[in-house]
Write a protein that holds these residues in place. Structure first.
Motif, PDB file in Angstrom:
ATOM      1  N   ASN A 122       0.824  -1.253  -0.027  1.00 37.52           N
ATOM      2  CA  ASN A 122      -0.020  -0.070  -0.104  1.00 37.52           C
ATOM      3  C   ASN A 122       0.712   1.249   0.089  1.00 37.52           C
ATOM      4  O   ASN A 122       0.485   2.359  -0.623  1.00 37.52           O
ATOM      5  CB  ASN A 122      -0.886  -0.044   1.219  1.00 37.52           C
ATOM      6  N   VAL A 126       2.025   1.665  -3.590  1.00 36.04           N
ATOM      7  CA  VAL A 126       1.043   2.104  -4.457  1.00 36.04           C
ATOM      8  C   VAL A 126       0.834   3.545  -4.364  1.00 36.04           C
ATOM      9  O   VAL A 126       0.587   4.099  -5.412  1.00 36.04           O
ATOM     10  CB  VAL A 126      -0.271   1.405  -4.220  1.00 36.04           C
ATOM     11  N   VAL A 132      -5.085  -1.784  -1.046  1.00 37.09           N
ATOM     12  CA  VAL A 132      -4.881  -3.222  -1.196  1.00 37.09           C
ATOM     13  C   VAL A 132      -4.949  -4.155   0.008  1.00 37.09           C
ATOM     14  O   VAL A 132      -4.488  -3.758   0.842  1.00 37.09           O
ATOM     15  CB  VAL A 132      -3.486  -3.372  -1.847  1.00 37.09           C
ATOM     16  N   VAL A 154      -8.798  -5.358  -4.013  1.00 38.44           N
ATOM     17  CA  VAL A 154      -8.396  -3.874  -4.264  1.00 38.44           C
ATOM     18  C   VAL A 154      -9.873  -3.104  -4.332  1.00 38.44           C
ATOM     19  O   VAL A 154     -10.555  -3.212  -4.927  1.00 38.44           O
ATOM     20  CB  VAL A 154      -7.595  -3.730  -5.643  1.00 38.44           C
ATOM     21  N   PHE A 206      -3.604  -2.541 -15.463  1.00 41.96           N
ATOM     22  CA  PHE A 206      -2.659  -3.097 -14.451  1.00 41.96           C
ATOM     23  C   PHE A 206      -1.602  -3.941 -15.105  1.00 41.96           C
ATOM     24  O   PHE A 206      -0.737  -4.354 -14.304  1.00 41.96           O
ATOM     25  CB  PHE A 206      -3.477  -3.780 -13.323  1.00 41.96           C
ATOM     26  N   VAL A 213       2.482  -2.730  -8.916  1.00 42.99           N
ATOM     27  CA  VAL A 213       1.503  -2.415  -7.392  1.00 42.99           C
ATOM     28  C   VAL A 213       2.818  -2.458  -6.432  1.00 42.99           C
ATOM     29  O   VAL A 213       2.732  -2.107  -5.415  1.00 42.99           O
ATOM     30  CB  VAL A 213       0.797  -3.366  -6.936  1.00 42.99           C
ATOM     31  N   TYR A 214       4.010  -3.131  -7.103  1.00 43.42           N
ATOM     32  CA  TYR A 214       5.190  -3.069  -6.024  1.00 43.42           C
ATOM     33  C   TYR A 214       6.587  -3.358  -6.933  1.00 43.42           C
ATOM     34  O   TYR A 214       6.492  -4.174  -7.978  1.00 43.42           O
ATOM     35  CB  TYR A 214       5.143  -4.427  -5.180  1.00 43.42           C
TER      36      TYR A 214
END
Length: 203
Positions: free
Chosen positions: A41, A44, A76, A88, A167, A172-173
């Protein structure tokens, strides 16, 4: 000549770090490492703050709905349910055109899609995969908001495709927070989603 020597030294250092970390993992019997829900998180939030296109575009056949959702925030939640899922909740601003009753209506709203997905790794990046929408909230009570909510409810398949496209290019990471993460990223063989963590197996 100097530049060549510097490149050789950098290559040797990278190889040394790689084998040092690999050897340490083997000696300690460690065959995986974890990335927490909190870390994801935070990542993000950082990625959304960077100058980039955070826009999800959706054009329904026949131009009945032509909209752009700009992602402001993503929350997340990692769960072990159903073999492991990434849950999500998105907070987006929607702008676009809705065609109804033979007229084009300009719309602007706050929309909150929720979905569940898996996760994949590509190089040193974690991406969400195969998102499946579970709910779409339109914040507002006007007649236009209600029409938009109804329209979005009927195009889940198209919206899911738009989320896949988004996506696929927005991680996201990123595994670059330490020499260990950078090296281990190239060794990942399996991904297991657990409660509040993602376990990355490397052997």
């Amino acid at each position: 000549m100097l530049a060549f020597q510097e490149k050789r030294q950098m290559l040797r250092r990278a190889i040394y770090i790689f084998f040092t970390i690999t050897s340490a993992l083997l000696m300690t019997g460690c065959n995986s490492f974890l990335v927490s829900e909190t870390e994801i998180n935070q990542e993000v939030e950082k990625l959304l703050a960077e100058p980039q296109s955070n826009q999800i575009s959706l054009l329904v056949e026949g131009n009945a709905l032509d909209i752009d959702l700009v992602v402001k925030k993503a929350d997340v939640d990692l769960t072990a349910r159903d073999g492991g899922l990434v849950l999500v909740d998105l907070d987006t601003n929607l702008e676009g055109v809705l065609t109804a009753f033979g007229q084009k209506i300009s719309i602007s709203a706050s929309v909150e899609p929720s979905f569940e997905s898996g996760v994949r790794i590509e190089e040193d990046r974690l991406y969400l995969t195969s998102p499946r929408i579970t709910e779409v909230k339109v914040q507002g009570t006007s007649f236009t908001d209600k029409m938009l909510s109804s329209a979005l409810g009927s195009v889940h398949g198209e919206l899911e495709k738009a989320l896949v496209k988004y996506f696929d290019t927005h991680p996201v990471y990123i595994l670059n927070h330490s020499p260990f993460e950078k090296t281990a990223a190239s060794l990942v063989k399996d991904i297991i989603i657990k409660e509040d963590t993602i376990e990355l197996s490397i052997f």
